[in-house]
Design an enzyme around this catalytic site. Structure first.
Site, PDB file in Angstrom:
ATOM      1  N   ASN A 179     -16.406 -43.434  32.472  1.00 61.13           N
ATOM      2  CA  ASN A 179     -16.851 -43.295  33.864  1.00 61.13           C
ATOM      3  C   ASN A 179     -18.371 -43.153  33.819  1.00 61.13           C
ATOM      4  O   ASN A 179     -18.884 -42.108  33.457  1.00 61.13           O
ATOM      5  CB  ASN A 179     -16.200 -42.051  34.489  1.00 61.13           C
ATOM      6  CG  ASN A 179     -16.722 -41.764  35.889  1.00 61.13           C
ATOM      7  OD1 ASN A 179     -17.467 -42.561  36.458  1.00 61.13           O
ATOM      8  ND2 ASN A 179     -16.335 -40.619  36.441  1.00 61.13           N
ATOM      9  N   TRP A 180     -19.018 -44.237  34.178  1.00 60.49           N
ATOM     10  CA  TRP A 180     -20.485 -44.226  34.093  1.00 60.49           C
ATOM     11  C   TRP A 180     -21.123 -43.414  35.225  1.00 60.49           C
ATOM     12  O   TRP A 180     -22.323 -43.202  35.221  1.00 60.49           O
ATOM     13  CB  TRP A 180     -21.019 -45.661  34.095  1.00 60.49           C
ATOM     14  CG  TRP A 180     -20.999 -46.295  32.723  1.00 60.49           C
ATOM     15  CD1 TRP A 180     -20.490 -45.755  31.571  1.00 60.49           C
ATOM     16  CD2 TRP A 180     -21.527 -47.572  32.364  1.00 60.49           C
ATOM     17  NE1 TRP A 180     -20.659 -46.618  30.521  1.00 60.49           N
ATOM     18  CE2 TRP A 180     -21.293 -47.741  30.975  1.00 60.49           C
ATOM     19  CE3 TRP A 180     -22.158 -48.596  33.074  1.00 60.49           C
ATOM     20  CZ2 TRP A 180     -21.692 -48.899  30.287  1.00 60.49           C
ATOM     21  CZ3 TRP A 180     -22.547 -49.750  32.387  1.00 60.49           C
ATOM     22  CH2 TRP A 180     -22.324 -49.894  31.016  1.00 60.49           C
ATOM     23  N   LYS A 181     -20.327 -43.024  36.209  1.00 59.68           N
ATOM     24  CA  LYS A 181     -20.854 -42.303  37.367  1.00 59.68           C
ATOM     25  C   LYS A 181     -22.061 -43.074  37.933  1.00 59.68           C
ATOM     26  O   LYS A 181     -22.048 -44.301  37.894  1.00 59.68           O
ATOM     27  CB  LYS A 181     -21.188 -40.865  36.979  1.00 59.68           C
ATOM     28  CG  LYS A 181     -19.986 -40.184  36.303  1.00 59.68           C
ATOM     29  CD  LYS A 181     -20.100 -38.709  36.153  1.00 59.68           C
ATOM     30  CE  LYS A 181     -18.834 -38.170  35.486  1.00 59.68           C
ATOM     31  NZ  LYS A 181     -18.830 -36.718  35.333  1.00 59.68           N
ATOM     32  N   HIS A 201     -11.862 -38.299  41.969  1.00 57.46           N
ATOM     33  CA  HIS A 201     -12.672 -37.573  40.985  1.00 57.46           C
ATOM     34  C   HIS A 201     -13.179 -36.280  41.623  1.00 57.46           C
ATOM     35  O   HIS A 201     -13.488 -36.259  42.820  1.00 57.46           O
ATOM     36  CB  HIS A 201     -13.845 -38.445  40.530  1.00 57.46           C
ATOM     37  CG  HIS A 201     -14.527 -37.878  39.320  1.00 57.46           C
ATOM     38  ND1 HIS A 201     -15.433 -36.849  39.405  1.00 57.46           N
ATOM     39  CD2 HIS A 201     -14.401 -38.172  38.007  1.00 57.46           C
ATOM     40  CE1 HIS A 201     -15.841 -36.539  38.183  1.00 57.46           C
ATOM     41  NE2 HIS A 201     -15.233 -37.333  37.316  1.00 57.46           N
ATOM     42  N   GLU A 223     -15.920 -34.937  41.581  1.00 55.97           N
ATOM     43  CA  GLU A 223     -17.238 -35.067  42.224  1.00 55.97           C
ATOM     44  C   GLU A 223     -17.104 -35.662  43.625  1.00 55.97           C
ATOM     45  O   GLU A 223     -17.872 -35.319  44.521  1.00 55.97           O
ATOM     46  CB  GLU A 223     -18.173 -35.908  41.331  1.00 55.97           C
ATOM     47  CG  GLU A 223     -18.621 -35.104  40.121  1.00 55.97           C
ATOM     48  CD  GLU A 223     -18.904 -35.921  38.867  1.00 55.97           C
ATOM     49  OE1 GLU A 223     -19.088 -37.150  38.977  1.00 55.97           O
ATOM     50  OE2 GLU A 223     -18.938 -35.322  37.775  1.00 55.97           O
ATOM     51  N   GLU A 252      -8.659 -33.624  34.537  1.00 55.54           N
ATOM     52  CA  GLU A 252     -10.054 -33.268  34.289  1.00 55.54           C
ATOM     53  C   GLU A 252     -10.335 -31.871  34.852  1.00 55.54           C
ATOM     54  O   GLU A 252     -10.610 -31.739  36.050  1.00 55.54           O
ATOM     55  CB  GLU A 252     -10.983 -34.271  34.980  1.00 55.54           C
ATOM     56  CG  GLU A 252     -10.827 -35.691  34.515  1.00 55.54           C
ATOM     57  CD  GLU A 252     -12.111 -36.489  34.716  1.00 55.54           C
ATOM     58  OE1 GLU A 252     -12.599 -37.026  33.721  1.00 55.54           O
ATOM     59  OE2 GLU A 252     -12.631 -36.540  35.840  1.00 55.54           O
ATOM     60  N   GLY A 307     -19.029 -32.354  32.248  1.00 59.34           N
ATOM     61  CA  GLY A 307     -20.487 -32.362  32.112  1.00 59.34           C
ATOM     62  C   GLY A 307     -21.067 -31.043  31.638  1.00 59.34           C
ATOM     63  O   GLY A 307     -22.279 -30.830  31.692  1.00 59.34           O
ATOM     64  N   SER A 329     -16.041 -33.450  28.958  1.00 55.84           N
ATOM     65  CA  SER A 329     -16.796 -33.258  27.707  1.00 55.84           C
ATOM     66  C   SER A 329     -16.062 -33.785  26.470  1.00 55.84           C
ATOM     67  O   SER A 329     -16.161 -33.225  25.391  1.00 55.84           O
ATOM     68  CB  SER A 329     -17.173 -31.784  27.524  1.00 55.84           C
ATOM     69  OG  SER A 329     -17.980 -31.358  28.607  1.00 55.84           O
ATOM     70  N   GLY A 360     -17.178 -39.303  30.533  1.00 53.84           N
ATOM     71  CA  GLY A 360     -18.422 -39.426  31.284  1.00 53.84           C
ATOM     72  C   GLY A 360     -19.591 -39.662  30.341  1.00 53.84           C
ATOM     73  O   GLY A 360     -19.829 -40.785  29.877  1.00 53.84           O
ATOM     74  N   GLY A 361     -20.321 -38.596  30.033  1.00 52.64           N
ATOM     75  CA  GLY A 361     -21.545 -38.680  29.234  1.00 52.64           C
ATOM     76  C   GLY A 361     -21.441 -39.542  27.987  1.00 52.64           C
ATOM     77  O   GLY A 361     -22.296 -40.408  27.743  1.00 52.64           O
TER      78      GLY A 361
HETATM   79  P1  13P Z   1     -18.099 -35.717  30.938  1.00 50.05           P
HETATM   80  O1  13P Z   1     -17.393 -36.472  29.845  1.00 50.05           O
HETATM   81  O2  13P Z   1     -19.553 -36.048  31.044  1.00 50.05           O
HETATM   82  O3  13P Z   1     -17.808 -34.250  30.876  1.00 50.05           O
HETATM   83  O4  13P Z   1     -17.467 -36.232  32.325  1.00 50.05           O
HETATM   84  C1  13P Z   1     -16.098 -36.275  32.454  1.00 50.05           C
HETATM   85  C2  13P Z   1     -15.767 -36.991  33.710  1.00 50.05           C
HETATM   86  O5  13P Z   1     -16.033 -36.501  34.801  1.00 50.05           O
HETATM   87  C3  13P Z   1     -15.134 -38.296  33.605  1.00 50.05           C
HETATM   88  O6  13P Z   1     -14.656 -38.730  34.830  1.00 50.05           O
END
Ligand code: 13P
Length: 257
Positions: free
Chosen positions: A13-15, A99, A101, A171, A177, A217, A238-239
Site C-alpha cells: 500500500n503505497w498510500k 483502511h 486512515e 491491521e 507506521g 509495520s 506500507g512503508g
Molecule cells: P506500515 O507497514 O507502514 O505500518 O503500514 C501498514 C498499512 O497501513 C498498510 O495498509
C-alpha cells in the site's frame, strides 16, 4: 499460511507516496531481486492517478495493480471520486477498502465500507477489506469483538461466491507506521478469530479458502515469522513496500512450508 487451501498475497500500500515517474525504476529493481519461484500473488496499490503506469510496468514481473479506495456510487456528480467501473476499465484487479486512515481522516463507517465492497465486487475487482482495533480497544479487551463487528458489517449481503473474491487484512491501528508490530502470536490470534467469524457466517469451506493478511509495520525482518502462522496468508505492507529490496524480501519470506 496454508497454501493448500488459499492464496498467499503480498500487497503493498503505497498510500500517498511515490510519483508515476518512479514506478519504472522501482519495478526494475524489484525484478532484479525477485525469486525465480513465485510463492505468492504480488499486488501494489497506488494512488488512482498512477494506476495506468503501474499496470504497464507491473506486467513484466506479474505484479497486479490495485486502488486504495473507491466510490460507493456507480457514476454521477461526485466530484473527486473514482468509481469501481473506472478502476476496472483501466485494469485494476484489487482495491483496498476501509483502511484505518480512511476511517479516521475521512470518517468512513462500516456501512459505507460495505457499500464500497459491493461496488467493487459488482465490477469484478477484489476488495482488500481492512479491519483492526485501536490501542484503547486492545487495552479494554475489545479487540475481537470490535474486529468481528467490522468483518460482519463489511461482508453484510455478500454471498459465498462473492466471498471467494474478497481478501481481509487485519491491521491493528497501533501497529501502522509506528514500527510496533503485533507479535506473531497476537496477529495469529486475531486472524484465526476473523476466520472463525467467517466460518460462523458462511461455513467451514468458504472460511478455509479466504485469504487473511496482516498489516502494520511488517518488514523484511519480521515477515517470516508472521507468515509462518497458520491463519496469516500474506501481508498488506506500507512503508516497506516503498523500497523494492525490502518488498522483495517480504515476498521471499512466503517461500516456506
Ligand atoms: P506500515 O507497514 O507502514 O505500518 O503500514 C501498514 C498499512 O497501513 C498498510 O495498509
Amino acid at each position: 499460511m496454508n497454501r493448500k487451501y488459499r492464496k498467499t498475497v503480498i500487497a503493498g500500500n503505497w498510500k500517498m507516496n511515490m510519483l508515476a515517474s518512479e514506478i519504472k525504476p522501482f519495478m526494475e529493481q524489484l525484478k532484479e531481486n525477485l525469486p525465480k519461484v513465485r510463492t505468492c500473488e504480488m499486488v501494489l496499490c497506488t494512488p488512482a492517478v498512477m494506476l495506468p503506469a503501474m499496470i504497464k510496468a507491473g506486467k513484466d514481473c506479474k505484479v497486479a495493480a490495485g486502488g486504495q479506495d473507491v466510490s460507493r456510487y456507480e457514476k454521477g456528480a461526485y466530484t473527486g471520486e473514482v468509481s469501481a467501473s473506472q478502476l476496472a476499465d483501466i485494469g485494476a484487479k484489487y482495491c483496498i477498502v476501509g483502511h484505518s486512515e480512511r476511517r479516521q481522516y475521512h470518517g468512513e463507517d462500516d456501512m459505507l465500507i460495505n457499500a464500497k465492497v459491493k461496488a467493487l465486487l459488482g465490477k469484478g475487482i477484489m476488495p482488500i477489506i481492512c479491519v483492526g482495533e485501536s490501542l484503547e480497544q486492545r487495552e479494554m479487551n475489545l479487540t475481537m469483538e470490535y474486529v468481528a463487528y467490522q468483518v460482519k458489517a463489511a461482508l453484510s449481503g455478500v454471498d459465498a461466491s462473492q466471498l471467494r473474491r474478497c481478501i481481509i487484512a487485519y491491521e491493528p491501528i497501533w501497529a501502522i507506521g509506528t514500527g510496533k508490530t503485533a507479535t506473531a502470536g497476537q496477529a495469529q490470534e486475531v486472524c484465526q478469530g476473523i476466520r472463525a467469524v467467517i466460518r460462523g457466517i458462511y461455513g467451514a469451506r468458504p472460511a478455509r479458502a479466504v485469504s487473511i493478511l496482516y498489516g502494520g509495520s511488517m518488514n523484511a525482518r519480521n515477515a517470516y515469522e508472521l507468515l509462518a502462522q497458520p491463519d496469516i496468508d500474506g501481508g498488506l505492507i506500507g512503508g516497506a513496500s516503498l523500497k523494492p529490496v525490502d518488498f522483495s524480501e517480504i515476498i521471499k519470506a512466503t517461500n516456506q512450508e
